[in-house]
Design a protein around this motif. Structure first.
Motif, PDB file in Angstrom:
ATOM      1  N   ILE A   1       0.879  -1.173   0.000  1.00  0.00           N
ATOM      2  CA  ILE A   1       0.000   0.000   0.000  1.00  0.00           C
ATOM      3  C   ILE A   1       0.907   1.210   0.000  1.00  0.00           C
ATOM      4  N   TYR A   2       0.608   2.136  -0.916  1.00  0.00           N
ATOM      5  CA  TYR A   2       1.489   3.272  -1.088  1.00  0.00           C
ATOM      6  C   TYR A   2       0.692   4.543  -0.816  1.00  0.00           C
ATOM      7  N   VAL A   3       1.030   5.227   0.302  1.00  0.00           N
ATOM      8  CA  VAL A   3       0.324   6.450   0.670  1.00  0.00           C
ATOM      9  C   VAL A   3       1.191   7.630   0.280  1.00  0.00           C
ATOM     10  N   SER A   4       0.632   8.528  -0.545  1.00  0.00           N
ATOM     11  CA  SER A   4       1.455   9.675  -0.920  1.00  0.00           C
ATOM     12  C   SER A   4       0.584  10.836  -1.363  1.00  0.00           C
ATOM     13  N   HIS A   5       1.111  12.038  -1.186  1.00  0.00           N
ATOM     14  CA  HIS A   5       0.469  13.220  -1.740  1.00  0.00           C
ATOM     15  C   HIS A   5       0.905  13.473  -3.175  1.00  0.00           C
ATOM     16  N   TYR A   6       1.996  12.830  -3.545  1.00  0.00           N
ATOM     17  CA  TYR A   6       2.543  13.072  -4.877  1.00  0.00           C
ATOM     18  C   TYR A   6       1.784  12.207  -5.879  1.00  0.00           C
ATOM     19  N   LEU A   7       0.827  12.816  -6.556  1.00  0.00           N
ATOM     20  CA  LEU A   7      -0.018  12.039  -7.457  1.00  0.00           C
ATOM     21  C   LEU A   7       0.772  11.490  -8.637  1.00  0.00           C
ATOM     22  N   GLY A   8       1.815  12.205  -9.019  1.00  0.00           N
ATOM     23  CA  GLY A   8       2.661  11.712 -10.107  1.00  0.00           C
ATOM     24  C   GLY A   8       3.242  10.347  -9.769  1.00  0.00           C
ATOM     25  N   GLU A   9       3.680  10.209  -8.527  1.00  0.00           N
ATOM     26  CA  GLU A   9       4.243   8.932  -8.086  1.00  0.00           C
ATOM     27  C   GLU A   9       3.173   7.845  -8.091  1.00  0.00           C
ATOM     28  N   ILE A  10       1.980   8.241  -7.659  1.00  0.00           N
ATOM     29  CA  ILE A  10       0.885   7.268  -7.588  1.00  0.00           C
ATOM     30  C   ILE A  10       0.611   6.696  -8.980  1.00  0.00           C
TER      31      ILE A  10
ATOM     32  N   VAL B   1       4.018  28.352  -6.427  1.00  0.00           N
ATOM     33  CA  VAL B   1       3.938  26.958  -6.002  1.00  0.00           C
ATOM     34  C   VAL B   1       5.331  26.345  -6.030  1.00  0.00           C
ATOM     35  N   MET B   2       5.683  25.678  -4.953  1.00  0.00           N
ATOM     36  CA  MET B   2       6.986  25.004  -4.909  1.00  0.00           C
ATOM     37  C   MET B   2       6.778  23.502  -5.011  1.00  0.00           C
ATOM     38  N   TYR B   3       7.687  22.872  -5.740  1.00  0.00           N
ATOM     39  CA  TYR B   3       7.644  21.414  -5.901  1.00  0.00           C
ATOM     40  C   TYR B   3       9.067  20.900  -5.905  1.00  0.00           C
ATOM     41  N   ARG B   4       9.393  20.019  -4.978  1.00  0.00           N
ATOM     42  CA  ARG B   4      10.740  19.438  -4.894  1.00  0.00           C
ATOM     43  C   ARG B   4      11.824  20.503  -4.953  1.00  0.00           C
ATOM     44  N   GLY B   5      11.627  21.554  -4.156  1.00  0.00           N
ATOM     45  CA  GLY B   5      12.707  22.520  -3.979  1.00  0.00           C
ATOM     46  C   GLY B   5      12.740  23.639  -4.996  1.00  0.00           C
ATOM     47  N   GLU B   6      11.830  23.618  -5.980  1.00  0.00           N
ATOM     48  CA  GLU B   6      11.884  24.679  -6.979  1.00  0.00           C
ATOM     49  C   GLU B   6      10.514  25.310  -7.159  1.00  0.00           C
ATOM     50  N   VAL B   7      10.519  26.554  -7.659  1.00  0.00           N
ATOM     51  CA  VAL B   7       9.252  27.210  -7.946  1.00  0.00           C
ATOM     52  C   VAL B   7       8.783  26.733  -9.317  1.00  0.00           C
ATOM     53  N   VAL B   8       7.585  26.124  -9.354  1.00  0.00           N
ATOM     54  CA  VAL B   8       7.092  25.626 -10.637  1.00  0.00           C
ATOM     55  C   VAL B   8       6.012  26.539 -11.197  1.00  0.00           C
ATOM     56  N   GLU B   9       5.564  27.493 -10.405  1.00  0.00           N
ATOM     57  CA  GLU B   9       4.533  28.400 -10.895  1.00  0.00           C
ATOM     58  C   GLU B   9       4.542  29.672 -10.066  1.00  0.00           C
ATOM     59  N   ASP B  10       4.350  30.816 -10.715  1.00  0.00           N
ATOM     60  CA  ASP B  10       4.168  32.071  -9.998  1.00  0.00           C
ATOM     61  C   ASP B  10       3.124  32.836 -10.798  1.00  0.00           C
ATOM     62  N   THR B  11       1.912  32.941 -10.290  1.00  0.00           N
ATOM     63  CA  THR B  11       0.817  33.390 -11.132  1.00  0.00           C
ATOM     64  C   THR B  11      -0.174  34.250 -10.349  1.00  0.00           C
ATOM     65  N   PRO B  12      -0.803  35.212 -11.026  1.00  0.00           N
ATOM     66  CA  PRO B  12      -1.893  35.934 -10.383  1.00  0.00           C
ATOM     67  C   PRO B  12      -3.018  34.959 -10.056  1.00  0.00           C
ATOM     68  N   ILE B  13      -3.825  35.323  -9.101  1.00  0.00           N
ATOM     69  CA  ILE B  13      -4.810  34.387  -8.592  1.00  0.00           C
ATOM     70  C   ILE B  13      -5.865  34.024  -9.624  1.00  0.00           C
ATOM     71  N   ASP B  14      -6.171  34.942 -10.530  1.00  0.00           N
ATOM     72  CA  ASP B  14      -7.240  34.633 -11.476  1.00  0.00           C
ATOM     73  C   ASP B  14      -6.785  33.713 -12.609  1.00  0.00           C
TER      74      ASP B  14
ATOM     75  N   ALA C   1      -2.650  20.061  -8.636  1.00  0.00           N
ATOM     76  CA  ALA C   1      -1.799  19.321  -9.560  1.00  0.00           C
ATOM     77  C   ALA C   1      -0.369  19.825  -9.512  1.00  0.00           C
ATOM     78  N   LEU C   2      -0.230  21.140  -9.472  1.00  0.00           N
ATOM     79  CA  LEU C   2       1.115  21.713  -9.409  1.00  0.00           C
ATOM     80  C   LEU C   2       1.832  21.281  -8.139  1.00  0.00           C
ATOM     81  N   SER C   3       1.091  21.284  -7.024  1.00  0.00           N
ATOM     82  CA  SER C   3       1.717  20.909  -5.758  1.00  0.00           C
ATOM     83  C   SER C   3       2.094  19.441  -5.734  1.00  0.00           C
ATOM     84  N   THR C   4       1.238  18.604  -6.358  1.00  0.00           N
ATOM     85  CA  THR C   4       1.452  17.174  -6.215  1.00  0.00           C
ATOM     86  C   THR C   4       2.260  16.566  -7.338  1.00  0.00           C
ATOM     87  N   SER C   5       2.317  17.210  -8.495  1.00  0.00           N
ATOM     88  CA  SER C   5       3.086  16.595  -9.580  1.00  0.00           C
ATOM     89  C   SER C   5       4.026  17.570 -10.269  1.00  0.00           C
ATOM     90  N   GLY C   6       3.981  18.824  -9.898  1.00  0.00           N
ATOM     91  CA  GLY C   6       4.916  19.784 -10.466  1.00  0.00           C
ATOM     92  C   GLY C   6       4.472  20.339 -11.798  1.00  0.00           C
TER      93      GLY C   6
END
Lengths: 329, 507, 330
Positions: free
Chosen positions: B200-209, B473-486, B495-500
């Protein structure tokens, strides 16, 4: 007042004469006595207290004066360390050892030194393995302080005694034993049981606490005197406690008469009423000279006794203080 | 029990309630023999509760459990262990100065006639790591000399060395790893599968799942909401849908952001271990959200911003000046305000009164010749606690006895008193009830409206989306997104948080 | 992604490693200096003397090392037992009182002393494991209590002992080596084997290394910690015979020096271990070196108070370096 003091002084000059005679004869012989080329171990149990330090320095100075090379070791007021220090002197291959104080733990060390052919000269510690023991006249000290204390409380009352070392050190056995011997003739005097046991290190503070407890246990009117059986350091704490508790009606007596306790005795209205002063420096010097005499082929008596000065009341305290060269009060 | 055994684990209709919370509500979990089974869900969805029920730490209120076809009425740690179930905890639980062999055999040391069989254990550990986990390690190497991934493999080896494991539960095994290292752990897990072990594999990283798992169960609010029997790259979207499945309510104040002057900027900041090359810009009046899973480097990055950790690369500019921070005190002296994540430990002197806590950071203002003026400080504390509605309204109340939300408000009140220009709020509403949350959001809004720049770091995507003007949004030590809220929605943030990377947006 | 290069292996000779070796370096420098200024320090007779004098410290160190191994070497929150010297003193006091004042046979004196030691071990174990006190505070308290009881038993007086058994430990030589050294060597080997070469010992180390790791590995941590305090009390009991022999009796106050040397030696011992952790053999080596240092200083006539000052400074450096390497590891 002044006249009285002069009187006492003159009374003591006779006694001083005796002491000086010893000293002079020592100095006279020192010309022929020599420790030249000899390594002399000098072991002392501690140097915090006046008595120990004076005896230690007296021995060291005399060894140097006689041309010897002293090897000093200091037990830091720990009897075990003091005893172990003799092993170090043994491994350093000294020619003789002067050992000042110490309890039963040093006996096997003396035996080992003797076995290695190193003569041991003790101070205040009578040992079958030593050549000679230089000491004060403990018999005189014990009986004198017994008489003085009995006089101070009018021959009756309750007395507490700090007596940790009666069984452990022979000199204390003599002093405390003879004090008790004298008190046998005063049936009105009762020694409080159990006896108190002072600590060896940090004695004044320890005695202060124990005295405060004692005073709580024996309220005003039920305790007449506190005696320190073998030395004077605890008496400093005892007097402090009496003053704190406002119980200076309780008389204090002790032995050794170092400058610190003589000063306390000399104060007005001091509860510290009687003491017997020793001459520790002279004792140390005498031990060193005895070592030289031994090497000169003289045969020594088992013990050499050095004079003591009974001190009864503040005026005598001042006089003895001056006489022993501690200054003027 | 003569049914043909298909499932290694069947947990059916499991319920578990705690006072005030229904943690599990008739939840199902079926794990096919020989498969890697992904278990996903948001924080609080019930994943760890069901794992603890399986481990025998919690007793279930109802439901049936059978392991390898045998019904287990009472689950106890020893029973579960005997049945061949092993747990790989998120924490490594290794002793840094033990050797690999000592660590692998911890608790099951092998003995010869003359004491420990050191060489036998070493050979066995090396052999097991190589054959079962695809990893060549020296049995004599000290744990502290290993890489994080190697440590993880040693931890796994310890659980499996007795060769009796049939079902292994991994809890976030890659959380402490950098992205390059995860592959080593995946290889080991795949090797275990080849050897017939179910997982059983519990993870927040959906990419890994989606990479690793053969089937997936999705939990939401203590219930099983989806069971995927086949998993491919497109499954991510389905999983996210099922994980969230609720509306974003109007919890958050209306966002108004007037473009102010550049207040604070960071360029190419990194600490060479947990985060790299991070840029950040924030203007006066702006609320910037920093998102990222635990282990994404977000926490370390935020800690660096207020001087708790040292940056190894990059620089910071505040109000037009270069900023070098050696300690949090440095940050405060520069007018930067931090509301720490663990306020009970870092933010408040719990045994002091509310008033004293409020005045702690601005003692100079209520002191005269370094003596605190008691009357003035009480008056100020009173004013501030009224302004942000701290209950009880008594500056002499001892902070320890306040509720979490009110404690957090005390921290905020303290910093309001300092009139600072840059606020860093780390998880500002963790453990705070909903009513207090609204007040805290209101307060943050007011801070920004008054011209302060506010950085909010949070693991709650809804909070980010509701509160911030801009999100990075940071993922594995790097910023993968920097965006206005809209330009971002809930699904893409998750998705960004869990798979980058963003998945095709459903909005 | 730049994550691949973030795998860092600590350098072999870093500033931190140098700092944690500082006590060792200082010690070696001091010993070399003493070896030069007191040439007889390397005589076989002097080495025999050093070994003999170090025996009581060595034996109490066996106990402390066991407790530290099981509790971790964090100086404040880890395992420590300050009551071992007090246990040694109370046992020595009981033995002396029984043998000399009551004329009891040896076996009954030993039995009584053993009861006292067991009581100390159980007391510490209960305070630390069952009640959850910090070992530092718990054992300090039990130490004070034990010293108090010793004073009651001995009336705060020295008691001479001349029982042949004690004299044998004190004086006998076997093949030129003091019997005390040989007996202590047997204890050292037993402790080394138990702590470093058995399954029980490995689990003890695991508990000390990480309580959580030990627990998830199915090790009964509380029981092992309790056992370590029990074994420490046993070490105190064993040490009491050497204390008694060295002093030819029991002397009030001899626990202080023993405590100082025990702590210094045990934590100094960590500097000898390649992993920089407290070990039994490291503590033993530390105890012998600390004694060598004392003997050396006295041989060259350094004032006893300076020796105390130097020892105190060394303890400070040793403990600071332990704390530093502990911080570096976490």
């Amino acid at each position: 007042m002044r006249k009285h003091r002069t009187l006492i002084k003159s009374a003591f000059s006779t006694a001083l004469g005796v002491g000086a005679a010893v000293l002079l004869s020592g100095a006279a012989q020192a010309a022929d006595l020599s420790l030249k080329g000899k390594k002399i171990g000098v072991a002392v149990v501690g140097t915090q207290h006046f008595w120990d330090r004076e005896a230690f320095n007296g021995a060291l100075d005399m060894v140097k004066e006689l041309g010897g090379e002293p090897v000093p070791v200091d037990g830091g007021r720990d009897n075990q360390v003091h005893a172990d220090n003799h092993d170090i002197l043994l491994s350093n291959k000294v020619d003789a050892v002067i050992s000042i104080l110490g309890d039963g733990a040093v006996e096997p060390k003396f035996e080992a030194l003797k076995g290695a052919g190193i003569p041991v000269f003790t101070v205040d510690h009578l040992s079958p393995h030593g050549v000679n023991n230089t000491t004060s006249d403990n018999y005189y000290m014990g009986t004198t302080i017994g008489r003085y204390m009995a006089d101070a409380i009018g021959g009756k009352g309750k007395v507490a005694v700090f007596n940790a070392f009666e069984g452990a050190l022979r000199i204390c056995g003599i002093r405390a034993g003879l004090w008790k011997y004298v008190l046998q003739d005063y049936p009105g005097i009762e020694i409080i049981q159990p006896e108190l046991a002072e600590e060896f290190a940090n004695a004044p503070e320890d005695a202060r606490k124990k005295t405060l407890d004692l005073l709580n246990q024996y309220p005003e009117g039920t305790l007449d005197a506190i005696h320190v059986g073998c030395w004077d350091q605890p008496a400093i704490g005892v007097v402090q406690a009496l003053e704190e508790a406002g119980r200076t009606d309780v008389k204090v007596t002790a032995l050794d008469g170092g400058p610190d306790t003589l000063e306390i005795m000399a104060e007005d209205g001091s509860p510290f009423v009687a003491n017997v002063a020793q001459q520790p420096r002279l004792i140390g010097q005498t031990a060193a000279m005895n070592a030289a005499r031994h090497f000169a082929g003289e045969s020594l008596l088992p013990q050499t006794f050095v004079d003591v000065r009974p001190v009864n009341g503040p005026e005598e305290a001042k006089a003895v203080y001056e006489e022993l060269g501690y200054g003027t009060l | 029990m003569t049914l043909p055994v298909e499932h290694i684990l069947e947990m059916q209709g499991i319920s578990k309630a705690f006072p005030g919370v229904q943690a599990l509500d008739k939840t199902d979990l079926f794990v096919r023999k020989g498969s890697i089974h992904g278990l996903v869900g948001e924080n609080g969805a019930g994943k760890s509760t069901i794992i603890k029920v399986l481990a025998g730490i919690y007793t279930r209120d109802e439901g049936t459990v059978s392991i390898n076809g045998a019904a287990c009425d009472a689950l106890a740690p020893a029973v579960v262990h005997e049945a061949g179930v092993r747990f790989i905890h998120q924490e490594l639980h290794l002793v840094p100065y033990f050797t690999v062999a000592e660590s692998v055999f911890m608790g099951q040391e092998q003995h010869g006639v003359l004491g420990l069989a050191g060489r036998r254990m070493r050979r066995r550990a090396e052999q097991f790591l190589k054959e079962s986990l695809n990893c060549e390690l020296d049995g004599k190497a000290l744990i502290r000399t290993l890489s994080p991934a190697e440590k993880k493999l040693v931890q796994i080896a310890r659980a499996l060395i007795d060769d009796k494991a049939r079902l292994v539960i991994f809890d976030e095994p890659t959380a402490p790893l950098a992205s390059g290292e995860t592959e080593q752990v995946f290889k080991a897990i795949r090797r275990l599968k080849e050897r017939g072990i179910s997982m059983i594999y519990v993870s927040h990283y959906l990419g890994e799942i989606t990479d690793l798992c053969d089937e997936v169960t999705v939990f939401r609010n203590g219930a099983t909401v989806a069971q995927l029997n086949r998993v491919d790259a497109n499954s991510t979207q389905t999983i996210i849908h099922n994980m969230v499945g609720r509306d974003i309510d109007a919890l958050y104040p209306e966002k108004k952001h007037s473009d102010g002057a550049r207040m604070f900027s960071v360029s190419a900041l990194g600490d060479n271990s947990r985060f790299f090359n991070v840029d950040l810009n924030i203007s006066a009046g702006e609320v910037l959200g920093v998102a990222g899973l635990i282990g994404s480097g977000r926490e370390e990055f935020i800690d660096t911003l207020y001087g708790l950790r040292r940056a190894e690369a990059g620089d910071m500019q505040f109000d037009g000046r270069e900023l070098k921070l050696k300690s949090p005190a440095d940050a405060v002296a520069n007018g930067i305000v931090l509301v720490p994540r663990d306020r009970r430990n870092d933010g408040l002197v719990l045994n002091m009164s509310v008033g004293d806590n409020i005045n702690l950071a601005s003692l100079d203002e209520v002191a005269w010749a370094r003596m605190e003026k008691r009357g003035l400080s009480l008056k100020r504390a009173n004013e501030l606690s009224e302004q942000i509605d701290i209950r009880p309204r008594n500056p002499k109340a001892i902070t320890r006895f306040l509720s979490g939300g009110n404690q957090q408000k005390v921290v905020l009140a303290r910093w309001l008193a300092t009139q600072s220009k840059l606020f860093i709020l780390d998880e500002p509403t963790v453990g705070v009830d909903i009513g207090a949350k609204v007040e805290i959001y209101q307060l943050i809004k007011e801070l920004a409206a008054n011209g302060a720049a506010v950085i909010v770091s949070s693991s709650d995507p809804q909070e980010m989306l509701g509160l911030c003007h801009r999100i990075m949004v940071m993922y594995r030590g790097e910023v993968v997104e920097d965006t206005p809220i809209d330009a971002i929605d809930f699904d893409s943030l998750l998705a960004l948080s869990t798979s980058g990377a963003r998945v095709a947006s459903t909005a | 992604m730049s994550g691949t290069n973030s795998v860092s292996r600590p350098a072999l000779f870093s500033a931190g490693a140098l700092f944690s070796a500082a006590p060792l370096i200082i010690f070696i420098v001091l010993l070399i200096y003493l070896g030069i200024s007191a040439p007889n320090l390397t005589d076989p007779a002097t080495i025999n003397l050093i070994l003999k004098q170090s025996v009581p410290t060595v034996v109490v160190c066996l106990g402390l090392a066991t407790v530290v191994v099981a509790g971790g070497d964090d100086v404040v929150s880890g395992g420590i037992d300050l009551s071992i010297p007090a246990t040694a003193i109370i046992c020595a006091g009981i033995l002396a009182d029984q043998l000399t004042n009551h004329g009891s046979p040896l076996w009954s004196a030993i039995a009584l002393a053993a009861v006292a030691a067991v009581t100390m071990g159980v007391l510490n174990a209960v305070l630390v494991v069952a009640i959850g006190m910090t070992p530092l505070l718990a054992t300090l308290a039990s130490s004070v209590a034990a010293v108090g009881v010793t004073k009651v038993i001995t009336s705060s007086r020295r008691i001479n002992v001349d029982h042949p058994f004690v004299i044998y430990i004190r004086d006998a030589n076997v093949a030129g080596v003091p019997s005390a050294v040989l007996i202590a060597a047997v204890f050292v080997l037993l402790f080394c084997f138990a702590v470093h070469r058995t399954r029980w010992g490995m689990q003890l180390q695991a508990v000390g290394g990480s309580r959580d790791a030990a627990e998830v590995s199915g090790i009964k941590t509380s029981s092992l910690v309790a056992q370590s305090f029990f074994i420490a009390a046993l070490a105190g009991f064993l040490a009491s015979f050497f204390v008694l022999a060295r002093g030819s009796g029991s002397t009030p106050g001899s626990e202080e020096n023993l405590l100082l040397e025990m702590v210094l030696a045990t934590f100094l011992g960590a500097a000898f271990s390649p992993r920089r952790i407290v070990t039994v053999w490291g503590a033993v080596l530390g105890a012998v070196l600390v004694t060598a240092l004392s003997v050396g200083f006295k041989s060259i006539g350094v004032n006893v108070f300076w020796t105390g000052c130097i020892k105190g400074t060394l303890i400070l450096i040793v403990v600071a370096s332990a704390a530093y390497s502990g911080r570096a590891q976490s």
